[in-house]
Motif scaffolding. Structure first.
Motif, PDB file in Angstrom:
ATOM      1  N   LEU A  66      48.840 -37.358  20.594  1.00 12.63           N
ATOM      2  CA  LEU A  66      47.921 -36.697  19.677  1.00 12.63           C
ATOM      3  C   LEU A  66      46.853 -35.909  20.434  1.00 12.63           C
ATOM      4  CD1 LEU A  66      47.449 -39.524  17.021  1.00 12.63           C
ATOM      5  CD2 LEU A  66      49.145 -37.680  17.087  1.00 12.63           C
ATOM      6  N   THR A  67      46.310 -34.897  19.774  1.00  8.02           N
ATOM      7  CA  THR A  67      45.272 -34.046  20.373  1.00  8.02           C
ATOM      8  C   THR A  67      44.059 -33.969  19.449  1.00  8.02           C
ATOM      9  OG1 THR A  67      46.232 -32.042  19.388  1.00  8.02           O
ATOM     10  CG2 THR A  67      47.015 -32.670  21.579  1.00  8.02           C
ATOM     11  N   ASN A  68      43.695 -35.116  18.878  1.00  8.85           N
ATOM     12  CA  ASN A  68      42.586 -35.130  17.915  1.00  8.85           C
ATOM     13  C   ASN A  68      41.250 -34.762  18.546  1.00  8.85           C
ATOM     14  OD1 ASN A  68      44.452 -35.960  16.042  1.00  8.85           O
ATOM     15  ND2 ASN A  68      43.902 -38.120  16.155  1.00  8.85           N
ATOM     16  N   THR A  69      41.128 -34.917  19.861  1.00 10.40           N
ATOM     17  CA  THR A  69      39.863 -34.626  20.527  1.00 10.40           C
ATOM     18  C   THR A  69      39.761 -33.171  20.977  1.00 10.40           C
ATOM     19  OG1 THR A  69      40.795 -35.350  22.641  1.00 10.40           O
ATOM     20  CG2 THR A  69      39.608 -36.996  21.331  1.00 10.40           C
ATOM     21  N   ILE A  70      40.818 -32.395  20.783  1.00  7.25           N
ATOM     22  CA  ILE A  70      40.812 -30.994  21.204  1.00  7.25           C
ATOM     23  C   ILE A  70      40.510 -30.119  19.988  1.00  7.25           C
ATOM     24  CG2 ILE A  70      42.149 -29.120  22.229  1.00  7.25           C
ATOM     25  CD1 ILE A  70      43.800 -31.213  23.687  1.00  7.25           C
ATOM     26  N   GLY A  71      39.390 -29.422  20.013  1.00  9.34           N
ATOM     27  CA  GLY A  71      38.982 -28.603  18.880  1.00  9.34           C
ATOM     28  C   GLY A  71      39.699 -27.272  18.844  1.00  9.34           C
ATOM     29  N   GLY A  72      39.799 -26.715  17.654  1.00  7.01           N
ATOM     30  CA  GLY A  72      40.351 -25.372  17.490  1.00  7.01           C
ATOM     31  C   GLY A  72      39.231 -24.343  17.468  1.00  7.01           C
ATOM     32  N   ASN A  73      39.591 -23.095  17.424  1.00  9.09           N
ATOM     33  CA  ASN A  73      38.597 -22.028  17.349  1.00  9.09           C
ATOM     34  C   ASN A  73      37.861 -22.101  16.011  1.00  9.09           C
ATOM     35  OD1 ASN A  73      39.317 -20.982  19.861  1.00  9.09           O
ATOM     36  ND2 ASN A  73      40.905 -19.679  18.979  1.00  9.09           N
ATOM     37  N   VAL A  74      36.566 -21.797  16.042  1.00  7.00           N
ATOM     38  CA  VAL A  74      35.746 -21.775  14.831  1.00  7.00           C
ATOM     39  C   VAL A  74      35.560 -20.321  14.410  1.00  7.00           C
ATOM     40  CG1 VAL A  74      33.497 -22.327  13.819  1.00  7.00           C
ATOM     41  CG2 VAL A  74      34.572 -23.921  15.415  1.00  7.00           C
ATOM     42  N   VAL A  75      35.944 -20.019  13.170  1.00  9.23           N
ATOM     43  CA  VAL A  75      35.838 -18.653  12.651  1.00  9.23           C
ATOM     44  C   VAL A  75      34.923 -18.658  11.432  1.00  9.23           C
ATOM     45  CG1 VAL A  75      38.095 -17.955  13.510  1.00  9.23           C
ATOM     46  CG2 VAL A  75      37.914 -18.943  11.239  1.00  9.23           C
TER      47      VAL A  75
END
Length: 459
Positions: A66-75
């Motif tokens: 899992l990658t729950n700690t990796i954030g995505g880009n905020v738009v």
């Protein structure tokens, strides 16, 4: 390892690569899903023999990473109640279970999500695109105190009228005030009126300067704070004040500098035509310009009557160092802080989400007040959460208990967090997975050829 084991191992390789391509396909399919966290694949080797000098590679096991700690880009978003978490944490939401007697019913179990595309439903609740209803703390906009915990409901809030009860004020009074009379009287002191209308110490009662002496008073004083206050019905009343220095500081005789504060009794009359009421407090300063009296804050201004309305117990909060008396070449009051706590009635016109997770409402009367606080939870091991549909996560023994609060993270309003899937990376993994899958099929065909050769030996 024999040929049959090699066949079984290649089958496990095919299964592992199939598992990996399944995760890759899911990641690519959700590359535009708000708040989605991609699932990577890790491979674990399984040894068929572990005897020293006889270690043989065996099957392979594919597991999700899992990658729950990796954030995505905020738009940015045009919806003010959309929000994104900067840092760790999850929004606390509940699921709607149905409607009973015209009222919605909700699950009693909290789930957690990074999907922050919240907007109001018909009842004023905040719900995201996957049907998760945001929870938190609803606040009383007047007092700022919590009114309820659970589902956040905005709706069409209104703000009742509130009478002004306190003024917050900070300013510097000039050591040498520049009054109209200063140049001709040879003194910057307000000493042109009877002593009864000035206060130089404690135990005295403020007396009003009659309107007939208003001109003399104005010429021997300087403009103080002027602000709009509100009655109990929300009607605006202008409170105009003036400062008058009534005693200079000196060492012989030993005495402090003393100032009096006056307010205009008739807001509709000119400064020279209204009576000016002393608030009844002597403000004294030592030789360094520090306020020595009154020693406590807020300062009671007593019953303040302006026009036909009386504020029963108006106070002025000047703080520990709110009032000073330093030299100023302008000879005028320098106001640093001026506000009051009253307001007229207002209706909610817009909302915005602050960095601290507070949902603030702007009302038609200009007030900006907190309406709710967003529920945020953090976990010691976010990757230990159990994912379900709709972008939600469930608490598990591996994740640890939910820790309430931002704890260093912030909220960005009118924004959405995108999926953390990177298409280019997924395509690269797809190529590698396809090659590995093909290689495992070659192992199977090679093992089959070798078994055929072995059977041909006995023919």
């Amino acid at each position: 390892m024999d040929l049959f084991t090699a066949l079984q191992t290649s089958v496990s390789g095919l299964q592992a690569q199939s598992y990996a391509i399944s995760n890759i396909s899911g990641n690519i399919a959700n590359s535009q899903t708000t708040g989605f966290k991609r699932i990577d694949t890790s491979f674990v080797d399984m040894m068929s023999e572990t005897t020293p000098k006889r270690e043989v590679s065996g099957s392979v096991l594919a597991q999700s990473q899992l990658t729950n700690t990796i954030g995505g880009n905020v738009v940015s978003s045009s919806v003010p109640t959309n929000m994104a978490i900067n840092g760790n944490g999850f929004f606390t939401v509940v699921q709607k279970t149905g409607d009973s007697n015209g009222a919605a019913t909700f699950s009693g179990t909290n789930v957690y999500t990074r999907r922050g595309d919240f907007s109001q439903d018909k009842d004023g609740y905040l719900v995201n695109g996957a049907g998760g209803y945001l929870t938190g703390t609803n606040l009383d906009p007047v007092t700022g105190q919590a009114t309820s915990t659970g589902l956040i409901k905005l709706g069409n809030s209104s703000l009742p009228a509130q009478a002004t009860t306190a003024i917050t004020y900070a300013a510097n009074l000039p050591a040498t005030p520049a009054t109209t009379a200063s140049a001709t009287s040879g003194s910057d002191l307000y000493n042109q009126l009877p002593a009864a209308v000035v206060l130089t110490g404690t135990g005295q009662t403020g007396v009003s300067v009659p309107s007939t002496d208003a001109g003399t008073f104005v010429n021997n004083s300087i403009a103080g704070p002027s602000l709009t206050t509100y009655t109990s019905t929300g009607a605006p009343v202008t409170l105009s004040t003036r400062w008058a220095k009534v005693q200079d500081a000196s060492t012989t005789p030993a005495q402090p500098a003393v100032w009096n504060l006056y307010y205009a009794s008739d807001p509709s009359a000119s400064a020279n035509a209204t009576s000016w009421q002393n608030v009844g407090t002597a403000f004294t300063f030592d030789s360094t310009g520090k306020l020595t009296s009154p020693a406590t804050s807020p300062v009671s201004l007593g019953a303040v009557t302006v026009g036909d309305y009386t504020y029963s117990n108006l106070t002025m909060n000047v703080g520990a160092a709110g009032l000073t008396q330093y030299a100023d070449t302008s000879g005028a009051v320098t106001t640093n802080t001026l506000s009051q706590n009253g307001n007229s009635a207002g209706t909610l016109t817009s909302v915005a989400v602050g960095d601290d997770g507070k949902i603030n409402g702007t009302f038609s009367n200009g007030s900006v007040l907190a309406l709710a606080s967003v529920g945020i939870a953090q976990f010691a091991n976010p990757d230990g959460l159990k994912a379900d549909s709709n972008g939600n996560y469930l608490q598990t023994a591996d994740s640890g208990p939910a820790l309430v609060g931002l704890n260093g993270s912030t909220i960005t309003g009118a924004s959405n967090e995108q999926s953390n899937t990177d298409i280019a990376t997924e395509f690269s993994k797809m190529i590698v997975t396809q090659q590995a899958y093909s290689a495992n099929t070659r192992v199977m065909s090679t093992a089959q050829t070798m078994m055929s050769d072995l059977l041909n030996v006995i023919r």
